[in-house]
Design an enzyme around this catalytic site. Structure first.
Site, PDB file in Angstrom:
ATOM      1  N   HIS A   1       0.791  -0.903   0.134  1.00 28.02           N
ATOM      2  CA  HIS A   1       0.308  -0.008   0.155  1.00 28.02           C
ATOM      3  C   HIS A   1       1.164   1.186   0.504  1.00 28.02           C
ATOM      4  O   HIS A   1       1.901   1.334   1.037  1.00 28.02           O
ATOM      5  CB  HIS A   1      -0.450   0.275   1.011  1.00 28.02           C
ATOM      6  CG  HIS A   1      -1.936  -0.827   0.993  1.00 28.02           C
ATOM      7  ND1 HIS A   1      -3.149  -1.028   1.806  1.00 28.02           N
ATOM      8  CD2 HIS A   1      -2.238  -2.009   0.492  1.00 28.02           C
ATOM      9  CE1 HIS A   1      -4.607  -1.844   1.042  1.00 28.02           C
ATOM     10  NE2 HIS A   1      -3.629  -2.430   0.295  1.00 28.02           N
TER      11      HIS A   1
ATOM     12  N   TYR B   1      -9.598   5.369   6.806  1.00 28.68           N
ATOM     13  CA  TYR B   1      -9.253   6.592   8.107  1.00 28.68           C
ATOM     14  C   TYR B   1      -9.837   7.367   7.697  1.00 28.68           C
ATOM     15  O   TYR B   1     -10.060   8.249   7.953  1.00 28.68           O
ATOM     16  CB  TYR B   1      -8.262   6.900   8.867  1.00 28.68           C
ATOM     17  CG  TYR B   1      -7.425   5.514   9.249  1.00 28.68           C
ATOM     18  CD1 TYR B   1      -5.870   5.374   8.290  1.00 28.68           C
ATOM     19  CD2 TYR B   1      -6.837   4.895  10.398  1.00 28.68           C
ATOM     20  CE1 TYR B   1      -5.829   4.147   7.981  1.00 28.68           C
ATOM     21  CE2 TYR B   1      -6.041   4.439  10.696  1.00 28.68           C
ATOM     22  CZ  TYR B   1      -5.403   3.402   9.787  1.00 28.68           C
ATOM     23  OH  TYR B   1      -4.153   3.318  10.029  1.00 28.68           O
TER      24      TYR B   1
ATOM     25  N   PRO C   1      -4.422   1.002  18.579  1.00 29.28           N
ATOM     26  CA  PRO C   1      -4.561   0.130  16.839  1.00 29.28           C
ATOM     27  C   PRO C   1      -4.522   1.927  16.102  1.00 29.28           C
ATOM     28  O   PRO C   1      -3.921   0.898  15.002  1.00 29.28           O
ATOM     29  CB  PRO C   1      -5.506  -0.373  17.452  1.00 29.28           C
ATOM     30  CG  PRO C   1      -6.615  -0.140  18.306  1.00 29.28           C
ATOM     31  CD  PRO C   1      -5.597  -0.020  19.126  1.00 29.28           C
TER      32      PRO C   1
ATOM     33  N   LYS D   1       0.428   0.014  14.860  1.00 25.95           N
ATOM     34  CA  LYS D   1       2.251  -0.396  15.492  1.00 25.95           C
ATOM     35  C   LYS D   1       2.451  -1.027  16.349  1.00 25.95           C
ATOM     36  O   LYS D   1       3.525  -1.545  16.481  1.00 25.95           O
ATOM     37  CB  LYS D   1       2.477   1.503  16.429  1.00 25.95           C
ATOM     38  CG  LYS D   1       2.490   1.921  15.312  1.00 25.95           C
ATOM     39  CD  LYS D   1       4.194   2.682  15.190  1.00 25.95           C
ATOM     40  CE  LYS D   1       4.150   3.618  13.400  1.00 25.95           C
ATOM     41  NZ  LYS D   1       3.510   2.906  12.231  1.00 25.95           N
TER      42      LYS D   1
ATOM     43  N   TYR E   1       3.804   6.693   9.900  1.00 27.61           N
ATOM     44  CA  TYR E   1       2.834   5.249   9.382  1.00 27.61           C
ATOM     45  C   TYR E   1       3.711   4.483   8.666  1.00 27.61           C
ATOM     46  O   TYR E   1       4.175   2.813   9.009  1.00 27.61           O
ATOM     47  CB  TYR E   1       1.668   5.408   8.389  1.00 27.61           C
ATOM     48  CG  TYR E   1       0.243   4.713   8.236  1.00 27.61           C
ATOM     49  CD1 TYR E   1      -0.519   5.204   8.910  1.00 27.61           C
ATOM     50  CD2 TYR E   1       0.481   3.132   7.443  1.00 27.61           C
ATOM     51  CE1 TYR E   1      -1.560   3.886   9.240  1.00 27.61           C
ATOM     52  CE2 TYR E   1      -0.392   2.549   7.882  1.00 27.61           C
ATOM     53  CZ  TYR E   1      -1.573   2.757   8.677  1.00 27.61           C
ATOM     54  OH  TYR E   1      -2.445   1.599   8.457  1.00 27.61           O
TER      55      TYR E   1
HETATM   56  C1  PHB Z   1      -6.171  -4.789   9.910  1.00 29.37           C
HETATM   57  O1  PHB Z   1      -5.753  -4.528   9.113  1.00 29.37           O
HETATM   58  O2  PHB Z   1      -6.481  -5.040  11.149  1.00 29.37           O
HETATM   59  C2  PHB Z   1      -5.681  -2.783  11.218  1.00 29.37           C
HETATM   60  C3  PHB Z   1      -4.805  -2.374   9.661  1.00 29.37           C
HETATM   61  C4  PHB Z   1      -4.542  -1.033  10.342  1.00 29.37           C
HETATM   62  C5  PHB Z   1      -4.716  -0.491  11.984  1.00 29.37           C
HETATM   63  C6  PHB Z   1      -4.898  -1.187  12.324  1.00 29.37           C
HETATM   64  C7  PHB Z   1      -5.914  -2.633  12.508  1.00 29.37           C
HETATM   65  O3  PHB Z   1      -4.344   1.281  11.819  1.00 29.37           O
END
Ligand code: PHB
Length: 394
Positions: free
Chosen positions: A78, A204, A296, A300, A388
Site C-alpha cells: 500500500h 481512516y 491500534p 504500530k 506510518y
Molecule cells: C487491520 O487491518 O486490522 C488494521 C489496519 C490498520 C490499523 C489497525 C488495524 O491501524
C-alpha cells in the site's frame, strides 16, 4: 513438592510463541543460538485470532531478509492511505512524501510463516502448556510449566525472553519498575465481513458519529472497525445494524458506499497506552506487548514488537558470544526510543480521529482544523507518512 518430569537445557528460553516469541527464536536460530519456546495457547487458537494487518517497511524487510518472503507474494503493498472527514477522502501518498510503503499482511499469516519455518528447522516449540513459572532470573534462570498430561517440566537457560503479550507474567518479575498508562473512553468494534474490497487502500474516517476504519484482507473477506463504547456487547449487533453504523460513518457528498456482505466475526477491542521500564532485569528481557501496548489506530503494535525483536536478537547474540551480559544494559533505552515515538504517533492518530463522549463543539471544530491543516500541508502529511511507514534505524 511437585516432581519435575524433565529438564531441558537451552541457551534461550522464550515465554510466548506469538509472532514476537517465534521471531526471536527464528533470528537466534539463524545466528546459531538455540532456544525453546513455550505458550499456553494452542497453535490453532493463535492462527485464528484476528489481529493487526499492517507492516511497516522495516518489518517487511526483517521478514524477507530472514527468509520469510511469502509476504511479497500474498501481501499487498500500500503506497498510501485515505483520511476521510467532512464526507470527503484525502489521500496521503506515502511513496511521494516519505519514499516508503507499508504492506497489508495479517498477523495470523506472520505467525503461520514463522511456525512453519521454525518447525521445518526442527525447533523445540511447546504449545498448550499451563502454570508457567520463571525462577532465579539473576543467576541460573529456569522456566517451569505443566504439559497437557499434567506433568511438570523445566527449561534451564542462559537467558529468558518474556514475549508473553499484554497479560505478561514475566513483566511482574522485574523489580522497581515504572509503568506509564493511559486509558481511552472508547473501544473498537471489529468485524470480518464476506464482501469484495470497498477501496484499494485503508480509509481512516472521522465523522460526527465517531471513527471508522476500512481495511482489507482478501478479494472476498474485509476487515473493518468502528469506534464504540468499551461496554458494547457484540452479540447485540445484527448485520444490518453494523452496516448502518459503518455506512453512516463513511457517508459523504461524494456518494461513497461500502460494499456489504455477511458479517462473519465481531469483537469489541478495548485499548490503552502502556509502557513499562526497564524491560530487563538480570537474565530476563521483555519484548513486544509484554512491555508496551499502543491503541491500534496507527497500526504500530506488531511493528514495535518486531523492532524490539530485531534489536533483542542482536543484543542476545553479542551477550552470549562474548559471554558478557553488560550489553543487555542498553536494551531498554534503545527499545524505548522507538516505543515512545510510536506511543505519541498512536495517541495522536487516535485523538485526531475519534470522538470523545463529552467533546464540545469547540473540540469538533478544532479536530477538523487539525485534519484540514494536515492534508493541506506537505510537512504535516509527510510527518504522518514517515510515522506510518516506520522510522528507520534501530
Ligand atoms: C487491520 O487491518 O486490522 C488494521 C489496519 C490498520 C490499523 C489497525 C488495524 O491501524
Amino acid at each position: 513438592m511437585t516432581t519435575i518430569a524433565s529438564t531441558t537445557r537451552t541457551q534461550v528460553a522464550i515465554v510466548g510463541g506469538g509472532p514476537a516469541g517465534l521471531m526471536v527464536s527464528h533470528l537466534l536460530h539463524l545466528a546459531g543460538i538455540d532456544s525453546v519456546v513455550i505458550d499456553n495457547r494452542a497453535v490453532r487458537t493463535i492462527e485464528t485470532t484476528h489481529r493487526a494487518g499492517i507492516l511497516e517497511r522495516d518489518s517487511v524487510r526483517l521478514l524477507v531478509d530472514s527468509g520469510l518472503d511469502r509476504v511479497l507474494r500474498d501481501g499487498h503493498r500500500h503506497e498510501g492511505i485515505s483520511l476521510r472527514f467532512r464526507g470527503l477522502s484525502h489521500r496521503i501518498d506515502f511513496e511521494n512524501l516519505a519514499g516508503a510503503s507499508c504492506w497489508l499482511y495479517p498477523q495470523t499469516d506472520i505467525f503461520i510463516d514463522l511456525h512453519r519455518a521454525r518447525t521445518a528447522d526442527g525447533a523445540d516449540l511447546r504449545f498448550g502448556i499451563t502454570d508457567t513459572e520463571v525462577v532465579d532470573i539473576l543467576n541460573a534462570p529456569r522456566v517451569r510449566y505443566t504439559d497437557a498430561t499434567g506433568h511438570r517440566h523445566e527449561i534451564a537457560a542462559d537467558l529468558v525472553v518474556g514475549a508473553d503479550g499484554s497479560r505478561s507474567i514475566c513483566r511482574s518479575l522485574i523489580p522497581g519498575v515504572t509503568q506509564y498508562f493511559r486509558g481511552y473512553p472508547y473501544a473498537w468494534f471489529g468485524v470480518l465481513v464476506q464482501a469484495p474490497p470497498s477501496a484499494p487502500e485503508l480509509i481512516y474516517s472521522r465523522s460526527r458519529d465517531g471513527f471508522a476504519l476500512i481495511s482489507q484482507r482478501t478479494e472476498s473477506v474485509q476487515r473493518m472497525y468502528f469506534q464504540c463504547d468499551p461496554s458494547e456487547n457484540p452479540d447485540e449487533w445484527s448485520d444490518d445494524r453494523i452496516w448502518n453504523e459503518l455506512q453512516t460513518r463513511l457517508a459523504g457528498e461524494d456518494g461513497f458506499r461500502l460494499k456489504e456482505g455477511p458479517v462473519i466475526e465481531r469483537t469489541v477491542l478495548p485499548f490503552r497506552s502502556f509502557v513499562q521500564t526497564p524491560m530487563r532485569h538480570g537474565r530476563l528481557v521483555l519484548a513486544g506487548d509484554a512491555a508496551h501496548t499502543v491503541p491500534p489506530t496507527g497500526a504500530k503494535g506488531l511493528n514495535l514488537a518486531l523492532a524490539d525483536v530485531r534489536l533483542l536478537a542482536d543484543t542476545i547474540q553479542q551477550a552470549l558470544t562474548k559471554n558478557d551480559l553488560t550489553v543487555l544494559e542498553h536494551y531498554t533505552a534503545r527499545a524505548l526510543d522507538r516505543v515512545w515515538k510510536a506511543q505519541h504517533f498512536s495517541y495522536w492518530m487516535t485523538t485526531m480521529l475519534h470522538r470523545a463522549e463529552d467533546s464540545s463543539e469547540f473540540d469538533e471544530q478544532r479536530q477538523l482544523g487539525e485534519l484540514t491543516t494536515l492534508v493541506a500541508s506537505t510537512a504535516g502529511s509527510t510527518y504522518l507518512a514517515e510515522g506510518y511507514t516506520g522510522w528507520p534505524g534501530r
